[in-house]
Structure formats: C-alpha cells, structure tokens
Design a protein around this motif. Structure first.
Motif, PDB file in Angstrom:
ATOM      1  N   UNK A   1      -0.473  46.564  71.920  1.00  0.00           N
ATOM      2  CA  UNK A   1       0.979  46.378  71.939  1.00  0.00           C
ATOM      3  C   UNK A   1       1.460  46.112  73.359  1.00  0.00           C
ATOM      4  N   UNK A   2       2.169  45.011  73.536  1.00  0.00           N
ATOM      5  CA  UNK A   2       2.821  44.705  74.809  1.00  0.00           C
ATOM      6  C   UNK A   2       4.274  45.127  74.708  1.00  0.00           C
ATOM      7  N   UNK A   3       4.692  46.023  75.618  1.00  0.00           N
ATOM      8  CA  UNK A   3       6.086  46.481  75.643  1.00  0.00           C
ATOM      9  C   UNK A   3       6.732  46.031  76.943  1.00  0.00           C
ATOM     10  N   UNK A   4       7.909  45.458  76.808  1.00  0.00           N
ATOM     11  CA  UNK A   4       8.632  44.956  77.972  1.00  0.00           C
ATOM     12  C   UNK A   4      10.027  45.561  77.967  1.00  0.00           C
ATOM     13  N   UNK A   5      10.416  46.114  79.114  1.00  0.00           N
ATOM     14  CA  UNK A   5      11.764  46.664  79.260  1.00  0.00           C
ATOM     15  C   UNK A   5      12.602  45.706  80.100  1.00  0.00           C
ATOM     16  N   UNK A   6      13.809  45.402  79.619  1.00  0.00           N
ATOM     17  CA  UNK A   6      14.702  44.468  80.308  1.00  0.00           C
ATOM     18  C   UNK A   6      16.127  45.014  80.251  1.00  0.00           C
ATOM     19  N   UNK A   7      17.045  44.369  80.980  1.00  0.00           N
ATOM     20  CA  UNK A   7      18.458  44.717  80.861  1.00  0.00           C
ATOM     21  C   UNK A   7      18.923  44.442  79.441  1.00  0.00           C
ATOM     22  N   UNK A   8      19.884  45.251  78.985  1.00  0.00           N
ATOM     23  CA  UNK A   8      20.345  45.133  77.611  1.00  0.00           C
ATOM     24  C   UNK A   8      20.832  43.726  77.287  1.00  0.00           C
ATOM     25  N   UNK A   9      21.450  43.067  78.249  1.00  0.00           N
ATOM     26  CA  UNK A   9      21.998  41.722  78.002  1.00  0.00           C
ATOM     27  C   UNK A   9      20.912  40.681  77.749  1.00  0.00           C
ATOM     28  N   UNK A  10      19.658  41.013  78.137  1.00  0.00           N
ATOM     29  CA  UNK A  10      18.570  40.044  77.975  1.00  0.00           C
ATOM     30  C   UNK A  10      17.629  40.391  76.828  1.00  0.00           C
ATOM     31  N   UNK A  11      17.971  41.410  76.038  1.00  0.00           N
ATOM     32  CA  UNK A  11      17.071  41.837  74.962  1.00  0.00           C
ATOM     33  C   UNK A  11      16.877  40.730  73.933  1.00  0.00           C
ATOM     34  N   UNK A  12      17.958  40.082  73.518  1.00  0.00           N
ATOM     35  CA  UNK A  12      17.853  39.043  72.486  1.00  0.00           C
ATOM     36  C   UNK A  12      16.992  37.879  72.969  1.00  0.00           C
ATOM     37  N   UNK A  13      17.207  37.453  74.225  1.00  0.00           N
ATOM     38  CA  UNK A  13      16.399  36.362  74.776  1.00  0.00           C
ATOM     39  C   UNK A  13      14.933  36.768  74.877  1.00  0.00           C
ATOM     40  N   UNK A  14      14.715  38.000  75.329  1.00  0.00           N
ATOM     41  CA  UNK A  14      13.342  38.502  75.451  1.00  0.00           C
ATOM     42  C   UNK A  14      12.651  38.512  74.094  1.00  0.00           C
ATOM     43  N   UNK A  15      13.376  38.938  73.073  1.00  0.00           N
ATOM     44  CA  UNK A  15      12.800  38.962  71.724  1.00  0.00           C
ATOM     45  C   UNK A  15      12.436  37.547  71.270  1.00  0.00           C
TER      46      UNK A  15
ATOM     47  N   UNK B   1      14.689  35.789  82.462  1.00  0.00           N
ATOM     48  CA  UNK B   1      14.667  37.224  82.167  1.00  0.00           C
ATOM     49  C   UNK B   1      13.911  37.966  83.267  1.00  0.00           C
ATOM     50  N   UNK B   2      14.549  38.990  83.826  1.00  0.00           N
ATOM     51  CA  UNK B   2      13.898  39.844  84.815  1.00  0.00           C
ATOM     52  C   UNK B   2      13.290  41.051  84.104  1.00  0.00           C
ATOM     53  N   UNK B   3      12.006  41.219  84.269  1.00  0.00           N
ATOM     54  CA  UNK B   3      11.304  42.325  83.617  1.00  0.00           C
ATOM     55  C   UNK B   3      11.408  43.581  84.488  1.00  0.00           C
ATOM     56  N   UNK B   4      11.929  44.665  83.905  1.00  0.00           N
ATOM     57  CA  UNK B   4      12.038  45.944  84.617  1.00  0.00           C
ATOM     58  C   UNK B   4      10.716  46.701  84.555  1.00  0.00           C
ATOM     59  N   UNK B   5      10.101  46.695  83.384  1.00  0.00           N
ATOM     60  CA  UNK B   5       8.841  47.435  83.203  1.00  0.00           C
ATOM     61  C   UNK B   5       8.029  46.742  82.117  1.00  0.00           C
TER      62      UNK B   5
END
Length: 316
Positions: free
Chosen positions: A231-245, A285-289
């Motif tokens: 499983x790859x998990x990526x944490x991003x700012x809430x505003x970028x969640x939809x784009x990240x998905x 998208x900027x990846x936080x974690x």
C-alpha cells in the motif's frame, strides 16, 4: 490434530441487536488462535458463549469435547479465562486471591504454596504480592488476572484483549508468557485482540470478525497474501486530495485511508513510487508525507470491510 474448540452457526441477540451472527470456528489442540476485530465486533460475546458465561440464541459449540449448553461444569474445570472486565476484590492482596482461586478449584494447599509464588513471579508481580489489589495499576491487574486464570493449569486458555491498557514493556512480557504457555506446556490459547501486531506476533491462525460475522480466516501470511500489492499512502493538503486521488488511482486500486491521505495498492511496489511522485508533481501536488507498506492484517481488514481498524494509524 484434535479439535478442542468448535462452533457452528453461533448466534447471539440482545433484544433487537444481533451481536454475533452465525460464527463457525474450528480450533486445534495446541494452537494460538487470534480473534481480531474492532470494539463492538462481537469478540467478547463469542468468548462469553464459549466459556459458558452466556447462552447462545442459536447454534452450537463444544469446548474440549463438551457441549457449552449442557456440560458447562466440565468446560469450566478445563479452561482458564481472563476477561476484559474481570471482577477482582480490591481489598484482597495478590497472594490472597491466588489462594482463594486455588480453593475454588480444589487445589491442595501444599501445591498452591509452590505454584502461587511461581505464577506471580511469571507475571512480574512478586514485589506486589502482599499489596491490596486496589493499589495496583490497570496493567498490574491484567497480569494478576492472567495468573489467576492459570492457577489450575488449564488445557485451554481464553484471553479477552489481555494487553488493553498495558505499557509496551508489560505487553511484551505478557506476549512472552503466552508463547511459553503454548510452547512449553502445549496450552491452547484463544486470544481476542484489536491490536494488529499482537495477532501477527502470537497467532498461528487468525479469524477477523466485523459486525458479528467472520469476514476472513487463515494464517497471517495467507491473509496478507490475499491483499497482494503493498500500500502506497500519500499525505497532502486537503485542497489537493481530489487531484491526488485522480492521479494515484491511475497507478492502482484505491484503498481505505484516513482524512488527508490517499492510499492505493501499488502492484509494482517500490519500483513504481518514483513514477507516482513525478505524476503528482506534474499535477501541482505537494506531497507532505509518503510511505510504502507491505500488506498487513489491517490491510486485510480494510480489504474485507472497506475501513481501517480503530487504532491502526490509518483509519478512515
């Protein structure tokens, strides 16, 4: 192997609530069997039926070859039970409770004079044997409860979430004792837990229960193999969640994750991580974690139910 715990179609209702809904089990002599699930899944209710403390609404079960409905006395003599909410007299000392338990089981004084101190030493309570239990910490009470359940050297031991509330050191000590009981004495252990690591570390086989029903069963290795990809998990700012998905689901099937994260099954594992990061960067998208985890029992639970176990660190 001899089957020592078997259940067929176990059901338990509390009014209109179905706490256990058709559970089937078959556990061999000498197994450490993990019963994994979240709070309220039905774990403790199953244990209470198997230990004759609660009658099933329907279905049947046998423990040590005895029927839970008609041979409760025989079952109680051969099992040890450490429940979550065990009632321990706070005014008695640890050694007094050990002696009382021995009397209830008809164990001679000469035997318990030797066995009592051994048990208390085994669970790390030698220094507290003459203290009133009311002064014990929660972890000390859990360890005393384990010692009490072992006074009569049971063939089958039921442990209902035994490490809840324990610090890491106490948890490791209790795990070591469970392993010793199983390896050295051949004790069959039925272990309920909501801790993924506990089931993975101790149990030869695991059944996962959710909302009263078994959703998976097998060895930890077998169960994790059913998930397949890490499983790859990526944490991003809430505003970028939809784009990240949108970006990440182009690389693998989405998996349950907590708010602010997106998780996918990454079929090619670590070799594919760089491509995912490049695609996210291109999308702005900027990846936080970012983390890549091998399949775990939590992934198995999520795969079966669509959500994470509470306390897994990645709940929805």
């Amino acid at each position: 192997m001899t089957v020592v715990i078997e259940a067929s179609g176990l059901v338990r209702h509390f009014g209109d609530i179905v706490a256990v809904d058709g559970v089937d089990l078959s556990i061999d002599e000498g197994e450490v069997f993990g019963f994994l699930g979240p709070n309220g899944a039905g774990k403790s209710t199953v244990v209470r039926m198997l230990t004759t403390l609660l009658h099933p609404t329907s279905g049947s079960a046998r423990v040590g070859g005895c029927d839970i409905r008609t041979q409760a006395g025989d079952i109680r003599r051969m099992i040890g039970v450490a429940l979550q909410d065990a009632a321990i007299d706070p005014l008695m000392t640890g050694s007094e409770l050990i002696r009382l338990q021995a009397v209830l089981h008809g164990i001679p004084r000469s035997v318990i004079r030797r066995r009592g101190p051994e048990l208390l030493e085994r669970v790390g309570l030698t220094a507290a044997v003459d203290r009133r239990v009311g002064t014990y910490s929660g972890g000390m009470r859990r360890r005393l409860d384990l010692a009490l359940s072992l006074v009569h050297e049971p063939q089958i031991l039921f442990l209902d979430e035994p490490t809840t509330g324990l610090d890491p050191t106490s948890r490791q000590a209790l795990w070591a004792e469970v392993r010793r009981l199983n390896t050295d004495l051949g004790t069959t252990v039925f272990l309920t837990t909501q801790y993924l690591e506990e089931a993975d570390q101790l149990a030869g086989r695991v059944a996962i229960i959710d909302e009263g029903r078994l959703v998976r069963e097998g060895t930890p290795t077998e169960l994790k193999a059913t998930v397949g990809a890490p499983t790859l998990r990526v944490e991003v700012d809430q505003e970028h969640v939809a784009t990240t998905r949108d970006v990440m689901t182009g690389f693998g099937e989405e998996r349950p994750s907590r708010e602010g994260r997106v998780a996918i099954g990454l079929s090619e594992g670590a070799a594919q991580v760089a491509a995912v990061v490049r695609a996210l960067d291109t999308a702005g998208v900027t990846v936080i974690h970012l983390e890549l985890d091998a399949p775990s029992l939590d992934d198995v639970f999520a795969h079966a139910t669509g959500r994470r176990l509470e306390g897994s660190g990645d709940e929805q």
